[in-house]
Every structure is written in structure tokens, then in C-alpha cells.
Design an enzyme around this catalytic site. Structure first.
Site, PDB file in Angstrom:
ATOM      1  CB  SER A  14      -0.855   0.005   1.271  1.00 44.22           C
ATOM      2  OG  SER A  14      -1.484   1.258   1.456  1.00 44.22           O
TER       3      SER A  14
ATOM      4  CE1 TYR B  96      -4.286  -1.873   5.132  1.00 46.79           C
ATOM      5  CE2 TYR B  96      -3.421   0.300   4.569  1.00 46.79           C
ATOM      6  CZ  TYR B  96      -3.949  -0.921   4.184  1.00 46.79           C
ATOM      7  OH  TYR B  96      -4.129  -1.195   2.848  1.00 46.79           O
TER       8      TYR B  96
HETATM    9  N1  LIG Z   1      -8.681  -0.168  -1.735  1.00 46.52           N
HETATM   10  C1  LIG Z   1      -7.608   0.562  -1.581  1.00 46.52           C
HETATM   11  O1  LIG Z   1      -7.633   1.797  -1.751  1.00 46.52           O
HETATM   12  C2  LIG Z   1      -6.290  -0.076  -1.202  1.00 46.52           C
HETATM   13  C3  LIG Z   1      -5.168   0.757  -1.108  1.00 46.52           C
HETATM   14  C4  LIG Z   1      -3.948   0.192  -0.776  1.00 46.52           C
HETATM   15  C5  LIG Z   1      -3.850  -1.166  -0.569  1.00 46.52           C
HETATM   16  N2  LIG Z   1      -4.958  -1.949  -0.658  1.00 46.52           N
HETATM   17  C6  LIG Z   1      -4.803  -3.384  -0.394  1.00 46.52           C
HETATM   18  O2  LIG Z   1      -5.398  -4.126  -1.446  1.00 46.52           O
HETATM   19  C7  LIG Z   1      -5.884  -5.370  -0.953  1.00 46.52           C
HETATM   20  C8  LIG Z   1      -7.322  -5.572  -1.384  1.00 46.52           C
HETATM   21  O3  LIG Z   1      -8.091  -4.521  -0.848  1.00 46.52           O
HETATM   22  P1  LIG Z   1      -9.554  -4.150  -1.369  1.00 46.52           P
HETATM   23  O4  LIG Z   1      -9.644  -2.680  -1.233  1.00 46.52           O
HETATM   24  O5  LIG Z   1      -9.840  -4.811  -2.655  1.00 46.52           O
HETATM   25  O6  LIG Z   1     -10.421  -4.815  -0.194  1.00 46.52           O
HETATM   26  P2  LIG Z   1     -11.929  -5.368  -0.186  1.00 46.52           P
HETATM   27  O7  LIG Z   1     -12.765  -4.694  -1.210  1.00 46.52           O
HETATM   28  O8  LIG Z   1     -12.379  -5.276   1.238  1.00 46.52           O
HETATM   29  O9  LIG Z   1     -11.742  -6.919  -0.563  1.00 46.52           O
HETATM   30  C9  LIG Z   1     -11.004  -7.727   0.306  1.00 46.52           C
HETATM   31  C10 LIG Z   1     -10.994  -9.160  -0.187  1.00 46.52           C
HETATM   32  O10 LIG Z   1     -10.170  -9.906   0.697  1.00 46.52           O
HETATM   33  C11 LIG Z   1     -10.923 -11.011   1.232  1.00 46.52           C
HETATM   34  N3  LIG Z   1     -10.460 -11.276   2.594  1.00 46.52           N
HETATM   35  C12 LIG Z   1     -10.533 -10.449   3.682  1.00 46.52           C
HETATM   36  N4  LIG Z   1     -10.054 -11.075   4.765  1.00 46.52           N
HETATM   37  C13 LIG Z   1      -9.654 -12.318   4.352  1.00 46.52           C
HETATM   38  C14 LIG Z   1      -9.094 -13.432   5.012  1.00 46.52           C
HETATM   39  N5  LIG Z   1      -8.824 -13.427   6.321  1.00 46.52           N
HETATM   40  N6  LIG Z   1      -8.820 -14.550   4.282  1.00 46.52           N
HETATM   41  C15 LIG Z   1      -9.094 -14.583   2.950  1.00 46.52           C
HETATM   42  N7  LIG Z   1      -9.632 -13.555   2.273  1.00 46.52           N
HETATM   43  C16 LIG Z   1      -9.907 -12.438   2.980  1.00 46.52           C
HETATM   44  C17 LIG Z   1     -12.393 -10.557   1.134  1.00 46.52           C
HETATM   45  O11 LIG Z   1     -13.301 -11.645   1.053  1.00 46.52           O
HETATM   46  P3  LIG Z   1     -13.936 -12.347   2.402  1.00 46.52           P
HETATM   47  O12 LIG Z   1     -14.381 -11.223   3.285  1.00 46.52           O
HETATM   48  O13 LIG Z   1     -15.046 -13.203   1.892  1.00 46.52           O
HETATM   49  O14 LIG Z   1     -12.838 -13.160   2.987  1.00 46.52           O
HETATM   50  C18 LIG Z   1     -12.372  -9.804  -0.173  1.00 46.52           C
HETATM   51  O15 LIG Z   1     -12.459 -10.704  -1.252  1.00 46.52           O
HETATM   52  C19 LIG Z   1      -5.657  -5.329   0.565  1.00 46.52           C
HETATM   53  O16 LIG Z   1      -4.482  -6.019   0.886  1.00 46.52           O
HETATM   54  C20 LIG Z   1      -5.502  -3.850   0.858  1.00 46.52           C
HETATM   55  O17 LIG Z   1      -4.730  -3.610   2.023  1.00 46.52           O
HETATM   56  C21 LIG Z   1      -6.171  -1.432  -0.961  1.00 46.52           C
END
Ligand SMILES: NC(=O)c1ccc[n+]([C@@H]2O[C@H](COP(=O)([O-])OP(=O)(O)OC[C@H]3O[C@@H](n4cnc5c(N)ncnc54)[C@H](OP(=O)(O)O)[C@@H]3O)[C@@H](O)[C@H]2O)c1
Length: 267
Positions: free
Chosen positions: A143, A156
């Protein structure tokens, strides 16, 4: 590597957000997917919705990546179903913003378990399958906060710095194996990750700042195909890398762009 027919790709956190959008893009390019998340139904729905692969049905394995047994069994099962793993995307992650002193210990632990142990377990479980193939690519989702941690995001940011450190070393350590590693540093993209606290965000972070996930997906695909060490998306995120050598300058830039709450201590 080229993402095309024959590519066997495992994505964690595939059911929503970045993982879902990336899985859709990979399948659209001909890849066959192995999808991991906790929620079984979301995964099965996605497997049917994805563009079909000419190499066989997309596979799913429900698992909590913060549990070693579940993760290793899920990855082994997917590697068997797909006949190997060419591309691994360690993407599953959770985020809880809040002042460190007020943050519930359960929220802090959840971030460490999923973002630290989850990434570690995913790579540990998948690497033997990938090494057997002597070629492949790993994407680790860090991130912008893994480059410069922000107030209300202490834990985080700490977990995402771990992801950065793990991936940076592995890119070099795996140099002679045919397997490469790209670390992704996203800024703020519109996903479901903050749906549980849309009304309680740090002052430097607004819902309006969020960018479309398709932009990030394009950058990740380019990073994989051109073997980039790092993907900064949007490109301005790269500036946060300055924090290690010029922290004051970084704070000044952040204060100008995001206001005083991004760097309140004037040193
Ligand atoms: N969105 C942003 O702006 C952003 C920015 C920087 C970094 N990131 C990183 O990008 C990644 C994805 O983020 P996102 O924004 O796409 O999040 P999201 O929309 O909340 O999706 C998260 C995904 O991870 C799964 N997940 C959560 N906990 C889990 C666990 N314990 N075991 C297996 N699967 C799990 C969820 O499914 P279930 O709940 O069904 O398990 C879901 O499919 C993360 O690592 C986040 O830190 C995101």
C-alpha cells in the site's frame, strides 16, 4: 510473463474489490483462475461470472488466509485443480483506521493476522508449486501506507511495510529460480475495504479521493507483463518513497496535498 491462455493464476481476496477486478481482467486475457477468500458463495458466484477459460473451469477454495492450515490446503487444492501455478496474487487484506490508543486490540490483531501472516502463509504455500514449474510471477499487495505510514493508520501501515519488506527481499532471493516478484503500492481506490467505517475516516482521507479500480488493474497487469519491481498507482504515490531519505520534505508535501492531519508534528 504474458497473461494469456494457459496462464494459471491464483488470487487471494478475489471475491471483492481489487482482487475481483483483477481476476476479471486476468480471465478476460485467457487465464484460468484459482480464487481464494473466506466467503464461499461470493467465490462460486464469481467463478461463474468470469470470462470462461479455454483450459477448464475456474476453481475456488474458501479459506481464511490468516490460518496456515486453511491457506496451505486451499493453495495445494488449487494447484492440483489448475495443474500448477504461474501467477500468484497475494492480495487479501483488511483495514481499520482509528487513533492507535483507542483502537480495539481485536481490530489491530485482525490487520496483523490477515495482512502479515496471510501474505506470509500465501507465499509459503504457493512457492513450492511455483518452484516446481521453474517460472512464474508473484504480486504482493502492499500500500502507499507501506511506504509512509499515516496517523490513524499506525497498525495498517506497519502491516503493509511488512508486505513491502517480504516482497523486496524475495524478488532478489528468487532471482535464479525463474520466479519474479512485483510489489504494488496503491493509493486510494474505490472498493469495499472501508465500508465498515465510511463515516469515521482520518481527516487526511476522504471518500472523494478514491479512484476507479480499473486504473489500478491496468497498472498491475503492466507490472506483471513487464516485470516491474514495483507498481505505484497513481504514479504520485512514488513520492512517499522519499520518506526514508527526506522525511521532512515528504511531510511538507503531504501537508500541502492532504492537510496538517497527515503530518501534524512540525519537525
Ligand atoms: N482499496 C484501496 O484503496 C487499497 C489501497 C492500498 C492497498 N490496498 C490493499 O489491497 C488489498 C485488497 O483490498 P480491497 O480494497 O480490494 O479490499 P476489499 O474490497 O475489502 O476486498 C477484500 C478481499 O479480501 C478477502 N479477505 C478479507 N479477509 C480475508 C481473510 N482473512 N482470508 C481470505 N480472504 C480475505 C475478502 O473476502 P472475504 O471477506 O469473503 O474473505 C475480499 O475478497 C488489501 O491487501 C488492501 O490492504 C487497498
Amino acid at each position: 510473463m504474458r497473461i494469456q491462455r494457459g496462464t494459471r493464476a491464483v488470487v487471494t481476496g478475489a471475491s471483492r474489490g481489487i482482487g475481483r477486478a483483477l481476476s476479471t481482467e486476468l480471465a478476460g486475457r485467457g487465464a484460468r483462475l484459482g480464487l481464494v477468500a473466506r466467503g464461499k458463495e461470493g467465490l462460486e458466484d464469481l467463478a461463474v461470472e468470469l470470462p470462461a477459460s479455454p483450459d477448464g473451469p475456474h476453481a475456488t477454495a474458501a479459506a481464511d488466509v490468516s490460518k496456515w492450515g486453511q491457506t496451505s490446503r486451499a493453495i495445494d487444492r488449487l494447484a492440483k485443480r489448475l495443474g500448477g501455478i504461474d501467477l500468484l496474487v497475494a492480495n487479501a487484506g483488511v483495514l481499520h483506521y482509528g487513533p492507535f490508543i483507542e483502537q480495539e486490540i481485536e481490530e489491530a490483531e485482525a490487520m496483523v493476522r490477515v495482512n502479515v501472516f496471510g501474505t506470509l502463509y500465501t507465499l509459503k504455500a504457493a512457492l513450492p508449486h511455483m518452484l516446481a514449474g521453474r517460472a512464474g510471477h508473484i504480486v504482493v499487495m502492499s500500500s502507499a501506507a507501506g511506504l509512509r505510514s499515516f496517523p490513524w493508520g499506525a497498525v495498517y501501515g506497519g502491516t503493509k511495510a511488512f508486505d513491502r519488506g517480504l516482497a523486496e527481499a524475495l524478488r532478489h532471493e528468487l532471482a535464479a529460480t525463474g520466479i519474479s516478484v512485483t510489489t504494488v503500492y496503491p493509493g486510494e481506490y474505490g472498493t469495499t475495504i472501508l465500508d465498515h467505517q465510511r463515516d469515521r475516516l482520518p481527516a487526511w482521507r476522504t471518500n472523494e479521493e478514491e479512484r476507479p479500480v480499473s486504473e489500478l488493474v491496468d497498472a498491475i497487469v503492466e507490472g506483471i507483463e513487464d516485470d516491474h519491481r514495483a507498481v505505484y498507482a497513481p504514479p504520485a504515490v512514488r513520492i512517499l518513497g522519499l520518506s526514508g531519505i527526506a522525511p521532512r520534505l515528504t511531510d511538507q508535501i503531504l501537508t500541502r496535498v492532504r492537510g496538517r492531519s497527515a503530518a501534524p508534528r512540525p519537525d
